[in-house]
Design a protein around this motif. Structure first.
Motif, PDB file in Angstrom:
ATOM      1  N   GLU A 191       0.850  -1.185   0.000  1.00 17.25           N
ATOM      2  CA  GLU A 191       0.000   0.000   0.000  1.00 17.25           C
ATOM      3  C   GLU A 191       0.891   1.241   0.000  1.00 17.25           C
ATOM      4  OE1 GLU A 191      -3.504   2.145  -0.049  1.00 17.25           O
ATOM      5  OE2 GLU A 191      -3.293  -0.035  -0.138  1.00 17.25           O
ATOM      6  N   LEU A 192       0.553   2.208  -0.846  1.00 13.23           N
ATOM      7  CA  LEU A 192       1.421   3.373  -1.049  1.00 13.23           C
ATOM      8  C   LEU A 192       1.735   4.102   0.254  1.00 13.23           C
ATOM      9  CD1 LEU A 192       2.907   5.313  -2.929  1.00 13.23           C
ATOM     10  CD2 LEU A 192       0.728   6.463  -3.385  1.00 13.23           C
ATOM     11  N   THR A 193       0.724   4.374   1.067  1.00 13.59           N
ATOM     12  CA  THR A 193       0.957   5.161   2.279  1.00 13.59           C
ATOM     13  C   THR A 193       1.708   4.393   3.363  1.00 13.59           C
ATOM     14  OG1 THR A 193      -1.243   4.531   3.087  1.00 13.59           O
ATOM     15  CG2 THR A 193      -1.052   6.639   1.912  1.00 13.59           C
ATOM     16  N   ALA A 194       1.770   3.057   3.236  1.00 15.90           N
ATOM     17  CA  ALA A 194       2.446   2.245   4.255  1.00 15.90           C
ATOM     18  C   ALA A 194       3.770   1.666   3.770  1.00 15.90           C
ATOM     19  CB  ALA A 194       1.529   1.111   4.709  1.00 15.90           C
ATOM     20  N   ALA A 195       4.114   1.891   2.500  1.00 18.47           N
ATOM     21  CA  ALA A 195       5.305   1.276   1.917  1.00 18.47           C
ATOM     22  C   ALA A 195       6.590   1.846   2.509  1.00 18.47           C
ATOM     23  CB  ALA A 195       5.305   1.474   0.406  1.00 18.47           C
ATOM     24  N   LYS A 196       7.591   0.985   2.675  1.00 22.18           N
ATOM     25  CA  LYS A 196       8.896   1.405   3.166  1.00 22.18           C
ATOM     26  C   LYS A 196       9.764   1.952   2.035  1.00 22.18           C
ATOM     27  CE  LYS A 196       7.990   0.245   7.355  1.00 22.18           C
ATOM     28  NZ  LYS A 196       7.709   1.325   8.351  1.00 22.18           N
ATOM     29  N   VAL A 197       9.415   1.609   0.807  1.00 25.59           N
ATOM     30  CA  VAL A 197      10.119   2.124  -0.370  1.00 25.59           C
ATOM     31  C   VAL A 197       9.068   2.630  -1.360  1.00 25.59           C
ATOM     32  CG1 VAL A 197      11.626   1.595  -2.323  1.00 25.59           C
ATOM     33  CG2 VAL A 197      12.038   0.509  -0.096  1.00 25.59           C
ATOM     34  N   VAL A 198       9.260   3.827  -1.870  1.00 22.42           N
ATOM     35  CA  VAL A 198       8.368   4.387  -2.893  1.00 22.42           C
ATOM     36  C   VAL A 198       9.218   4.891  -4.045  1.00 22.42           C
ATOM     37  CG1 VAL A 198       6.708   6.196  -3.469  1.00 22.42           C
ATOM     38  CG2 VAL A 198       6.560   5.038  -1.255  1.00 22.42           C
ATOM     39  N   VAL A 199       8.863   4.469  -5.260  1.00 24.24           N
ATOM     40  CA  VAL A 199       9.507   4.969  -6.473  1.00 24.24           C
ATOM     41  C   VAL A 199       8.457   5.773  -7.233  1.00 24.24           C
ATOM     42  CG1 VAL A 199      10.733   4.405  -8.597  1.00 24.24           C
ATOM     43  CG2 VAL A 199      11.007   2.944  -6.569  1.00 24.24           C
ATOM     44  N   SER A 200       8.687   7.068  -7.391  1.00 24.21           N
ATOM     45  CA  SER A 200       7.710   7.945  -8.032  1.00 24.21           C
ATOM     46  C   SER A 200       8.226   8.468  -9.359  1.00 24.21           C
ATOM     47  CB  SER A 200       7.366   9.133  -7.121  1.00 24.21           C
ATOM     48  OG  SER A 200       6.549   8.756  -6.056  1.00 24.21           O
ATOM     49  N   GLY A 201       7.304   8.648 -10.271  1.00 23.27           N
ATOM     50  CA  GLY A 201       7.641   9.197 -11.575  1.00 23.27           C
ATOM     51  C   GLY A 201       6.916  10.498 -11.831  1.00 23.27           C
ATOM     52  N   GLY A 202       7.569  11.379 -12.560  1.00 26.56           N
ATOM     53  CA  GLY A 202       6.976  12.658 -12.895  1.00 26.56           C
ATOM     54  C   GLY A 202       6.822  12.829 -14.395  1.00 26.56           C
ATOM     55  N   ARG A 203       6.737  14.074 -14.801  1.00 26.47           N
ATOM     56  CA  ARG A 203       6.536  14.386 -16.215  1.00 26.47           C
ATOM     57  C   ARG A 203       7.653  13.810 -17.072  1.00 26.47           C
ATOM     58  NH1 ARG A 203       5.826  20.585 -17.669  1.00 26.47           N
ATOM     59  NH2 ARG A 203       3.970  20.246 -16.375  1.00 26.47           N
ATOM     60  N   GLY A 204       8.875  13.765 -16.532  1.00 24.05           N
ATOM     61  CA  GLY A 204      10.008  13.265 -17.303  1.00 24.05           C
ATOM     62  C   GLY A 204       9.912  11.802 -17.668  1.00 24.05           C
ATOM     63  N   VAL A 205       9.087  11.043 -16.948  1.00 21.01           N
ATOM     64  CA  VAL A 205       8.918   9.620 -17.265  1.00 21.01           C
ATOM     65  C   VAL A 205       8.051   9.434 -18.508  1.00 21.01           C
ATOM     66  CG1 VAL A 205       7.972   7.429 -16.417  1.00 21.01           C
ATOM     67  CG2 VAL A 205       9.242   8.915 -14.862  1.00 21.01           C
ATOM     68  N   GLY A 206       7.200  10.410 -18.776  1.00 18.30           N
ATOM     69  CA  GLY A 206       6.282  10.286 -19.896  1.00 18.30           C
ATOM     70  C   GLY A 206       5.287   9.180 -19.656  1.00 18.30           C
ATOM     71  N   ASP A 207       5.053   8.356 -20.671  1.00 21.02           N
ATOM     72  CA  ASP A 207       4.099   7.249 -20.536  1.00 21.02           C
ATOM     73  C   ASP A 207       4.826   5.922 -20.309  1.00 21.02           C
ATOM     74  OD1 ASP A 207       5.247   6.913 -23.010  1.00 21.02           O
ATOM     75  OD2 ASP A 207       3.363   6.772 -24.126  1.00 21.02           O
ATOM     76  N   LYS A 208       6.039   5.971 -19.757  1.00 18.23           N
ATOM     77  CA  LYS A 208       6.870   4.773 -19.594  1.00 18.23           C
ATOM     78  C   LYS A 208       6.897   4.244 -18.152  1.00 18.23           C
ATOM     79  CE  LYS A 208       8.069   4.980 -23.921  1.00 18.23           C
ATOM     80  NZ  LYS A 208       7.550   3.992 -24.895  1.00 18.23           N
ATOM     81  N   PHE A 209       5.831   4.477 -17.393  1.00 15.10           N
ATOM     82  CA  PHE A 209       5.805   3.986 -16.011  1.00 15.10           C
ATOM     83  C   PHE A 209       5.987   2.472 -15.961  1.00 15.10           C
ATOM     84  CE2 PHE A 209       4.498   8.128 -14.816  1.00 15.10           C
ATOM     85  CZ  PHE A 209       4.598   8.224 -13.437  1.00 15.10           C
ATOM     86  N   ALA A 210       5.330   1.765 -16.861  1.00 19.74           N
ATOM     87  CA  ALA A 210       5.402   0.301 -16.842  1.00 19.74           C
ATOM     88  C   ALA A 210       6.790  -0.209 -17.203  1.00 19.74           C
ATOM     89  CB  ALA A 210       4.366  -0.287 -17.796  1.00 19.74           C
ATOM     90  N   GLU A 211       7.537   0.564 -17.967  1.00 18.74           N
ATOM     91  CA  GLU A 211       8.866   0.138 -18.389  1.00 18.74           C
ATOM     92  C   GLU A 211       9.977   0.628 -17.461  1.00 18.74           C
ATOM     93  OE1 GLU A 211       6.640   1.617 -20.265  1.00 18.74           O
ATOM     94  OE2 GLU A 211       6.331   0.526 -22.138  1.00 18.74           O
ATOM     95  N   VAL A 212       9.741   1.750 -16.766  1.00 18.87           N
ATOM     96  CA  VAL A 212      10.823   2.383 -15.998  1.00 18.87           C
ATOM     97  C   VAL A 212      10.558   2.367 -14.488  1.00 18.87           C
ATOM     98  CG1 VAL A 212      12.090   4.532 -15.632  1.00 18.87           C
ATOM     99  CG2 VAL A 212      11.411   3.881 -17.945  1.00 18.87           C
ATOM    100  N   VAL A 213       9.394   2.860 -14.078  1.00 16.47           N
ATOM    101  CA  VAL A 213       9.119   3.046 -12.654  1.00 16.47           C
ATOM    102  C   VAL A 213       8.711   1.733 -11.979  1.00 16.47           C
ATOM    103  CG1 VAL A 213       7.768   4.322 -10.952  1.00 16.47           C
ATOM    104  CG2 VAL A 213       8.410   5.421 -13.108  1.00 16.47           C
ATOM    105  N   GLU A 214       7.750   1.033 -12.562  1.00 13.14           N
ATOM    106  CA  GLU A 214       7.239  -0.190 -11.932  1.00 13.14           C
ATOM    107  C   GLU A 214       8.306  -1.262 -11.741  1.00 13.14           C
ATOM    108  OE1 GLU A 214       3.834  -1.454 -14.131  1.00 13.14           O
ATOM    109  OE2 GLU A 214       2.524   0.076 -13.254  1.00 13.14           O
ATOM    110  N   PRO A 215       9.167  -1.545 -12.736  1.00 22.03           N
ATOM    111  CA  PRO A 215      10.203  -2.572 -12.524  1.00 22.03           C
ATOM    112  C   PRO A 215      11.158  -2.232 -11.377  1.00 22.03           C
ATOM    113  CG  PRO A 215       9.936  -2.143 -14.863  1.00 22.03           C
ATOM    114  CD  PRO A 215       9.163  -1.080 -14.143  1.00 22.03           C
ATOM    115  N   LEU A 216      11.517  -0.954 -11.241  1.00 21.56           N
ATOM    116  CA  LEU A 216      12.405  -0.556 -10.153  1.00 21.56           C
ATOM    117  C   LEU A 216      11.708  -0.707  -8.798  1.00 21.56           C
ATOM    118  CD1 LEU A 216      15.055   0.531  -9.114  1.00 21.56           C
ATOM    119  CD2 LEU A 216      14.254   2.865  -9.636  1.00 21.56           C
ATOM    120  N   ALA A 217      10.446  -0.301  -8.745  1.00 23.79           N
ATOM    121  CA  ALA A 217       9.685  -0.466  -7.498  1.00 23.79           C
ATOM    122  C   ALA A 217       9.581  -1.942  -7.126  1.00 23.79           C
ATOM    123  CB  ALA A 217       8.288   0.142  -7.652  1.00 23.79           C
TER     124      ALA A 217
END
Length: 314
Positions: A191-217
């Protein structure tokens, strides 16, 4: 001896991690009575006792699943009216709504989104985007505190966990009538509010959350966050928005990918433990509060970091 009521957070037969934080936060106010509101006895006595609850109030009503908020309000109101004491609730949208209603019924004040509670019934707030701390107090016999999830480290101190059944009245004209219910889909991530690690993406990620942010998280066993810009652009679900108009998080590790660091976003994550920023513009304000800043292309750095973490884990 002084005492305090803590509203227990639970879902699908499991205690939410924030419950341990709430009990720890409430302990300076006195002996903890954990209040579990549900359709039938939930059986959390042993777990709550291990966390530090001297008493476990089982407040039950058979129509709980067809009601919203009022069972919790009824339970806390009845307890506070009969035996006044401070009340501690999670600072979630639902928790803050419950807090306001309970305080109105008990003619007491509310301190919302606090990060610490003191024995003198004062509490600490982080304000103005996390740039200042303020201490305030609430009047009344039953001051109500809502505690920011993740702001307080849980420190279990086993107690008696004595069970106290409490039947609740059924629905009245004050209740919302629920005609349909569709549970939100839950991912395997924390759960986002309870997670010990959070990886967030902004405008610079574009539409690549599934390729960049999610794998790292996923490599770090963490949750995924997003800025308002990313959400407004349709790049990620609004439920994951971190910031002034989203949720507040306070993980041990916060990784920001392609985020400039506008004050509206910093408000929602400034109390994080270690902050890592990856951005190709070294002048972005996020670098001013970062513990580690990496200047470069996040679309190259994040996948390389993910691969390295996965390789070390075998």
């Amino acid at each position: 001896m002084s005492h305090v009521y803590v509203l227990v957070e639970h879902e699908a037969g499991q205690l939410s991690p924030v419950t341990a934080e709430l009990i720890t936060a409430a302990r300076p106010l006195g002996v903890v009575s954990a209040v579990v509101v549900s359709a039938s006895p939930a059986g959390f006595e042993k777990e709550l006792a291990e966390l530090g609850a001297a008493q476990v109030v089982e407040a039950t009503t058979a129509d709980y699943g067809q009601r919203l908020i009022t069972p919790e309000v009824d339970a806390l109101h009845a307890l506070g009216a009969a035996n006044p004491a401070p009340i501690v609730i999670a600072a979630t949208p639902t928790g803050n709504e419950i807090a306001g209603r309970v305080a109105a019924r008990l003619a007491s004040g509310v301190l919302a989104d606090v990060t610490a509670i003191n024995p003198d019934h004062s509490a600490t707030h982080v304000i103005f985007g996390g740039t200042f701390q303020a201490t305030s107090t609430a009047a009344g016999a039953c001051p109500v505190f809502t505690v920011r999830p993740g702001a307080i480290k849980a420190e279990p101190q086993p107690a008696a966990g004595e069970l106290a059944p409490m039947p609740l009245p059924g629905a009245t004209e004050r209740d919302v009538t629920v005609t349909g219910f569709k549970p939100a889909e839950h991912s395997a991530r924390p759960e986002l509010t309870a997670a010990k690690v959070v990886v967030s993406g902004g405008r610079g990620v574009g539409d690549k959350f599934a390729e960049v942010v999610e794998p790292l998280a996923d490599a770090l066993g963490g949750a995924v966050g997003a800025t308002r810009d990313a959400v407004d652009n349709g790049a990620y679900d609004p439920a994951h928005q971190v910031g002034q108009t989203g949720v507040t998080v306070s993980p041990d590790l916060y990784i920001a990918l392609g985020i400039s660091g506008a004050i509206q976003h910093l408000t929602g994550m400034r109390t994080s433990g270690t902050i890592v920023v990856v951005n190709q513009d070294q002048d972005e304000p996020f670098f001013e509060i970062a513990d580690l800043g990496v200047v470069g292309d996040l679309h190259e750095i994040a996948p390389a970091l993910t691969a390295e973490i996965n390789s070390r884990r075998g």
